[in-house]
Design a protein around this motif. Structure first.
Motif, PDB file in Angstrom:
ATOM      1  N   UNK A 179      -3.884   1.616  -1.989  1.00  0.00           N
ATOM      2  CA  UNK A 179      -2.325   1.163  -2.282  1.00  0.00           C
ATOM      3  C   UNK A 179      -2.303  -0.514  -2.295  1.00  0.00           C
ATOM      4  N   UNK A 180      -3.272  -1.120  -2.221  1.00  0.00           N
ATOM      5  CA  UNK A 180      -3.126  -2.451  -1.973  1.00  0.00           C
ATOM      6  C   UNK A 180      -3.971  -3.136  -2.886  1.00  0.00           C
ATOM      7  N   UNK A 181      -3.537  -4.377  -3.546  1.00  0.00           N
ATOM      8  CA  UNK A 181      -4.474  -5.073  -4.178  1.00  0.00           C
ATOM      9  C   UNK A 181      -5.461  -6.025  -3.303  1.00  0.00           C
ATOM     10  N   UNK A 182      -6.559  -6.655  -3.970  1.00  0.00           N
ATOM     11  CA  UNK A 182      -7.584  -6.991  -2.975  1.00  0.00           C
ATOM     12  C   UNK A 182      -6.951  -8.128  -1.946  1.00  0.00           C
ATOM     13  N   UNK A 183      -6.099  -9.166  -2.648  1.00  0.00           N
ATOM     14  CA  UNK A 183      -5.834 -10.376  -1.665  1.00  0.00           C
ATOM     15  C   UNK A 183      -4.785  -9.887  -0.663  1.00  0.00           C
ATOM     16  N   UNK A 184      -3.898  -8.747  -0.892  1.00  0.00           N
ATOM     17  CA  UNK A 184      -3.024  -8.006   0.286  1.00  0.00           C
ATOM     18  C   UNK A 184      -3.683  -7.262   1.413  1.00  0.00           C
ATOM     19  N   UNK A 185      -4.827  -6.664   0.918  1.00  0.00           N
ATOM     20  CA  UNK A 185      -5.763  -5.856   1.666  1.00  0.00           C
ATOM     21  C   UNK A 185      -6.478  -6.807   2.762  1.00  0.00           C
ATOM     22  N   UNK A 186      -7.015  -8.070   2.304  1.00  0.00           N
ATOM     23  CA  UNK A 186      -7.788  -9.079   3.033  1.00  0.00           C
ATOM     24  C   UNK A 186      -6.673  -9.538   3.902  1.00  0.00           C
ATOM     25  N   UNK A 187      -5.512  -9.683   3.537  1.00  0.00           N
ATOM     26  CA  UNK A 187      -4.487 -10.594   4.386  1.00  0.00           C
ATOM     27  C   UNK A 187      -4.199  -9.435   5.588  1.00  0.00           C
ATOM     28  N   UNK A 188      -3.909  -8.099   5.243  1.00  0.00           N
ATOM     29  CA  UNK A 188      -3.641  -7.206   5.963  1.00  0.00           C
ATOM     30  C   UNK A 188      -4.926  -7.084   7.438  1.00  0.00           C
ATOM     31  N   UNK A 189      -5.978  -7.139   6.617  1.00  0.00           N
ATOM     32  CA  UNK A 189      -7.133  -7.147   7.652  1.00  0.00           C
ATOM     33  C   UNK A 189      -7.213  -8.226   8.744  1.00  0.00           C
ATOM     34  N   UNK A 190      -6.990  -9.411   8.038  1.00  0.00           N
ATOM     35  CA  UNK A 190      -7.002 -10.761   8.697  1.00  0.00           C
ATOM     36  C   UNK A 190      -6.213 -10.770  10.012  1.00  0.00           C
ATOM     37  N   UNK A 191      -4.877 -10.058   9.664  1.00  0.00           N
ATOM     38  CA  UNK A 191      -3.777 -10.069  10.615  1.00  0.00           C
ATOM     39  C   UNK A 191      -4.103  -8.801  11.412  1.00  0.00           C
ATOM     40  N   UNK A 192      -5.318  -8.130  11.486  1.00  0.00           N
ATOM     41  CA  UNK A 192      -5.756  -7.060  12.457  1.00  0.00           C
ATOM     42  C   UNK A 192      -4.827  -5.733  12.374  1.00  0.00           C
ATOM     43  N   UNK A 193      -4.067  -5.802  10.979  1.00  0.00           N
ATOM     44  CA  UNK A 193      -3.149  -4.651  10.898  1.00  0.00           C
ATOM     45  C   UNK A 193      -3.918  -3.242  10.341  1.00  0.00           C
ATOM     46  N   UNK A 194      -3.271  -2.201  10.565  1.00  0.00           N
ATOM     47  CA  UNK A 194      -3.792  -0.968  10.017  1.00  0.00           C
ATOM     48  C   UNK A 194      -3.438  -0.701   8.619  1.00  0.00           C
ATOM     49  N   UNK A 195      -3.785   0.388   7.980  1.00  0.00           N
ATOM     50  CA  UNK A 195      -3.332   0.838   6.648  1.00  0.00           C
ATOM     51  C   UNK A 195      -2.059   0.926   6.551  1.00  0.00           C
ATOM     52  N   UNK A 196      -1.254   0.269   5.751  1.00  0.00           N
ATOM     53  CA  UNK A 196       0.299   0.283   5.844  1.00  0.00           C
ATOM     54  C   UNK A 196       0.712   1.865   5.504  1.00  0.00           C
ATOM     55  N   UNK A 197      -0.067   2.655   4.970  1.00  0.00           N
ATOM     56  CA  UNK A 197       0.341   3.962   4.640  1.00  0.00           C
ATOM     57  C   UNK A 197       0.095   5.063   5.635  1.00  0.00           C
ATOM     58  N   UNK A 198      -1.144   4.986   6.386  1.00  0.00           N
ATOM     59  CA  UNK A 198      -1.354   6.042   7.128  1.00  0.00           C
ATOM     60  C   UNK A 198      -1.613   5.406   8.743  1.00  0.00           C
ATOM     61  N   UNK A 199      -1.545   4.310   8.950  1.00  0.00           N
ATOM     62  CA  UNK A 199      -1.763   3.513  10.003  1.00  0.00           C
ATOM     63  C   UNK A 199      -3.024   3.302  10.796  1.00  0.00           C
ATOM     64  N   UNK A 200      -4.013   3.695   9.898  1.00  0.00           N
ATOM     65  CA  UNK A 200      -5.599   3.962  10.637  1.00  0.00           C
ATOM     66  C   UNK A 200      -6.096   2.566  10.251  1.00  0.00           C
ATOM     67  N   UNK A 201      -7.009   1.984  11.349  1.00  0.00           N
ATOM     68  CA  UNK A 201      -7.647   1.064  11.674  1.00  0.00           C
ATOM     69  C   UNK A 201      -8.549   0.822  10.111  1.00  0.00           C
ATOM     70  N   UNK A 202      -8.324  -0.255   9.599  1.00  0.00           N
ATOM     71  CA  UNK A 202      -9.165  -0.883   8.467  1.00  0.00           C
ATOM     72  C   UNK A 202     -10.516  -1.122   9.044  1.00  0.00           C
ATOM     73  N   UNK A 203     -11.591  -0.699   8.416  1.00  0.00           N
ATOM     74  CA  UNK A 203     -13.112  -1.024   9.021  1.00  0.00           C
ATOM     75  C   UNK A 203     -13.767  -1.844   7.749  1.00  0.00           C
ATOM     76  N   UNK A 204     -13.466  -1.357   6.545  1.00  0.00           N
ATOM     77  CA  UNK A 204     -13.895  -1.981   5.345  1.00  0.00           C
ATOM     78  C   UNK A 204     -13.146  -1.806   4.253  1.00  0.00           C
ATOM     79  N   UNK A 205     -13.350  -2.778   3.098  1.00  0.00           N
ATOM     80  CA  UNK A 205     -12.376  -2.789   1.707  1.00  0.00           C
ATOM     81  C   UNK A 205     -13.469  -2.840   0.860  1.00  0.00           C
ATOM     82  N   UNK A 206     -13.261  -1.730  -0.165  1.00  0.00           N
ATOM     83  CA  UNK A 206     -14.209  -1.631  -1.316  1.00  0.00           C
ATOM     84  C   UNK A 206     -13.337  -2.071  -2.467  1.00  0.00           C
TER      85      UNK A 206
END
Length: 265
Positions: free
Chosen positions: A210-237
């Protein structure tokens, strides 16, 4: 909906897969409902047309409405928004005549007026709140998502509120199940954060895209979880360009391991 009792369909903890319709007990004194609570029409005057959804709305879940009737002799039109007050605990006899400003001024309710082009008969529009507390709307006349409100607290339950006001005479809520309104966590056409780029980042391990690659990287860098399910992000594909274009020799997706947020840049 099968044989589920209507009281279960009104519970604040009801699953988003439960059918979405207008609240069958709490609405303005001028509102007439059809038997399925999918159509709400204001009987007379231009006010007392407040209605709510039967259950809380999930973040990014789109409430889809169709304008069925317009009454040009009045001024103004549809108001939409969200409330943290459970409609099942409200006294319908004490609902104010207007969502804006009356109900908004009471607190715990946020609503705004939609543009005139959104109140024409036959218009289909959607509105939703994102994980940052921003409310957006879109109709078939618009090519992009338009901002409506901001600053909505999203740490609790939110019911949608619709005020069938002024020139808006009757509305219908569309989509029998929430999943049909884009809440199943599947691929999104647009990033749910920036609303301008393609949602092309696959979050791991939850699998939401549900995210573009740039926003996904920003969310991860801020140590935030997936905005949809709140699960911790471990990798971005990020799927390869060839794979998105349907090439048979695209190969496997491009793994873009998310950097360790604890490391220095």
């Amino acid at each position: 909906m099968g044989t589920w009792p209507i009281t279960w369909l009104l519970t604040p903890n009801a699953s988003p897969a439960v059918a979405l319709f207008f609240h069958p007990f709490t609405y303005g004194s001028q509102v007439l409902m059809d038997e399925f609570h999918h159509v709400a029409e204001r009987a007379s005057s231009f006010h007392d047309g407040i209605i709510f959804t039967n259950r809380p709305i999930q973040l990014h879940e789109k409430v889809t409405l169709k304008i069925l009737k317009k009454e040009p002799r009045w001024h103004g039109g549809l108001r939409v928004g969200f409330t943290s007050m459970d409609p099942s605990k409200m006294d319908p006899g004490h609902l104010p005549p207007f969502a804006c400003p009356n109900l908004v001024m009471q607190g715990k309710t946020w609503a705004a007026v939609l543009p005139d082009q959104c109140i024409e008969e036959g218009t289909i529009l959607k509105f939703w709140v994102d994980h940052r507390g921003r409310v957006f709307f879109r109709s078939q006349q618009e090519a992009r998502n338009l901002p409506l409100l901001k600053g909505i607290p999203v740490n609790g339950r939110l019911w949608a509120i619709i005020d069938v006001y002024g020139q808006t005479k009757a509305v219908q809520i569309l989509g029998e199940h929430a999943a049909a309104l884009g809440t199943d966590g599947g691929d999104a056409k647009e990033c749910i954060i920036c609303c301008s780029h393609e949602a092309n980042a696959l979050l791991q391990p939850c699998g939401h895209a549900t995210l573009c690659h740039c926003c996904a990287q920003e969310v991860f860098h801020n140590n935030q979880p997936c905005p949809f399910c709140r699960e911790k992000i471990q990798d971005i594909v990020q799927p390869s360009v060839h794979a998105r274009n349907g090439s048979s020799d695209a190969g496997s997706p491009n793994h873009s391991p998310a950097p360790d947020p604890s490391s220095t840049v």
